[in-house]
Design an enzyme around this catalytic site. Structure first.
Site, PDB file in Angstrom:
ATOM      1  N   SER A 125       0.820  -1.186   0.149  1.00  0.00           N
ATOM      2  CA  SER A 125      -0.184  -0.032  -0.015  1.00  0.00           C
ATOM      3  C   SER A 125       0.792   1.551  -0.130  1.00  0.00           C
ATOM      4  CB  SER A 125      -0.957  -0.247   1.189  1.00  0.00           C
ATOM      5  OG  SER A 125      -1.838   1.032   1.294  1.00  0.00           O
ATOM      6  N   THR A 126       0.715   1.967   0.873  1.00  0.00           N
ATOM      7  CA  THR A 126       1.613   3.432   1.093  1.00  0.00           C
ATOM      8  C   THR A 126       2.863   3.003   0.749  1.00  0.00           C
ATOM      9  OG1 THR A 126      -0.069   4.150   2.553  1.00  0.00           O
ATOM     10  CG2 THR A 126       1.731   5.567   2.339  1.00  0.00           C
TER      11      THR A 126
ATOM     12  N   HIS B 185      -2.571  -1.139  -3.260  1.00  0.00           N
ATOM     13  CA  HIS B 185      -3.745  -0.119  -3.312  1.00  0.00           C
ATOM     14  C   HIS B 185      -3.242   1.192  -4.047  1.00  0.00           C
ATOM     15  CE1 HIS B 185      -4.522  -1.676   1.003  1.00  0.00           C
ATOM     16  NE2 HIS B 185      -4.756  -2.486   0.229  1.00  0.00           N
TER      17      HIS B 185
ATOM     18  N   MET C  25      -0.102   1.217   5.097  1.00  0.00           N
ATOM     19  CA  MET C  25      -1.087   1.623   6.380  1.00  0.00           C
ATOM     20  C   MET C  25      -2.135   0.689   6.532  1.00  0.00           C
ATOM     21  SD  MET C  25      -2.828   5.360   7.397  1.00  0.00           S
ATOM     22  CE  MET C  25      -3.668   5.193   5.992  1.00  0.00           C
TER      23      MET C  25
ATOM     24  N   ASP D 189      -4.739  -4.498   5.976  1.00  0.00           N
ATOM     25  CA  ASP D 189      -4.924  -5.448   4.635  1.00  0.00           C
ATOM     26  C   ASP D 189      -3.881  -6.553   4.824  1.00  0.00           C
ATOM     27  OD1 ASP D 189      -6.560  -6.473   2.663  1.00  0.00           O
ATOM     28  OD2 ASP D 189      -5.586  -4.982   1.330  1.00  0.00           O
TER      29      ASP D 189
END
Length: 346
Positions: free
Chosen positions: A167-168, A193, A286, A289
């Site tokens: 993600s991030t 993401h 973050m 997930d």
């Protein structure tokens, strides 16, 4: 706690005003300044020392990417890109995230007529996450020579599948891993993401740089060695079996673990279909997930890797997976590609 100090860089006076209003509405954020272009922004960074910068992607007459590259080289700081959902905007934003921008906030289509109101909490969340992230000075991102390996002797005989979730900070991390792979690497499926149009640009850009073939996953494709399949930004990616072949399945549906694509959805399908013939990797991001999905993979006999805290932009997803028991070993980002190859040779 001290407020998060934000500098807004956008060539539109209206956008500077709107972004300032949204961010200032949160008691934990202070907009310390705005700038219409990188030249003014450079001076304000020196004078104001902000914690986070928001940077418009498409600023006519100036090169925001060159500016970002200098910032990340000389004065690394968390940057949230503000982008429109255009093809050009997506391409530039992907490049910015490769250079170290933490995240991207997409301008709503009706931004000029007040459409930002519903998206304000998302922008605030991204700025807060950026403030808590770790950024480092930009280093040379050239691809190191891939190790010459025999796909016939090593990979096709093992039928291994690698599943990666991020993600991030994941765009930069995935780039480092994928560009380190040889052309006959084991097949890889990825849930990152990222907004829909950006996933296409991300895959196309990596495909032009990597030794492996990188593409946005389509529904019903056969999964092949030497290929990386990236989940579309608005669909879940799963793995299914058709006879002896592994196939992709992309589908719409509700958010899972707060996301679509969801890392948990991908990892759970790999656990169910591949069992011990898989390697799971959870990277910077973050939230949590992927934590339960990686645990399912490990319980099914798969090898599992988590990115370590020191090399993460945000040590959220790997920590959640580790705390749950899904991570068999933690590694710094520069070691993960070699470990993937080692495990697939085993």
């Amino acid at each position: 706690m001290a407020k998060i100090r934000v500098l807004i860089v956008d060539d539109s006076a209206l956008m500077r005003q709107v972004l300032s209003s949204i961010l200032s509405s949160d008691p934990g954020i202070e907009v310390v300044g705005t700038a219409p272009d990188p030249l003014v922004a450079r001076e304000k960074i020196k004078a104001l020392n902000p914690d986070v910068m928001t940077l418009d992607v498409e600023m006519p007459g100036m090169d925001g990417i060159a500016f970002l590259e200098k910032v990340m080289t000389l004065r690394p700081m968390p940057v949230v890109m503000v982008s429109s959902l255009t093809e050009k905007g997506a391409e530039v934003t992907v490049r910015a995230m490769e250079l170290g921008a933490v995240d991207v906030f997409c301008k709503p289509a009706d931004a000029a007529s007040g459409g930002f109101t519903a998206h304000g909490p998302e922008l605030i969340e991204k700025v807060k996450a950026a403030a808590a992230s770790r950024v480092r000075a930009l280093v040379n991102h050239g691809r190191r020579p891939a190790t010459a390996l025999s796909v016939t002797q090593i990979y096709k005989s093992t039928d291994r599948l690698v599943a990666i979730g991020s993600s991030t900070g994941g765009v930069e991390a995935l780039r480092d891993i994928i560009l380190a792979l040889p052309p006959d690497a084991p097949p890889i499926v990825v849930a990152q993401h990222i907004p829909p149009r950006f996933s296409t640009s991300f895959a196309e850009r990596l495909d032009g740089l990597a030794a492996v073939r990188v593409k946005e996953a389509a529904d019903g494709e056969r999964i092949l060695a030497g290929h990386v399949y990236i989940a579309p930004g608005d669909r879940h990616l799963m793995v299914k079996r058709s006879g002896a072949a592994l196939m992709t399945r992309t589908h719409d549906g509700p958010l899972v673990s707060g996301h679509k694509p969801s890392v948990d959805v991908l990892f759970q399908s790999v656990a169910d279909i591949c069992g011990s013939n898989a390697v799971g990797v959870i990277l910077t991001g973050m939230g949590r997930d992927g934590a339960e999905g990686l645990l399912s993979m490990r319980q099914a006999g798969a090898e599992t890797i988590g990115q370590d805290e020191s090399s993460c932009v945000v040590y959220g997803m790997p920590k959640a997976a580790k705390d749950l028991g899904g991570v068999a070993r933690e590694l710094a980002l520069p070691r993960i590609a070699d470990e993937i190859l080692r495990l697939c040779r085993a």
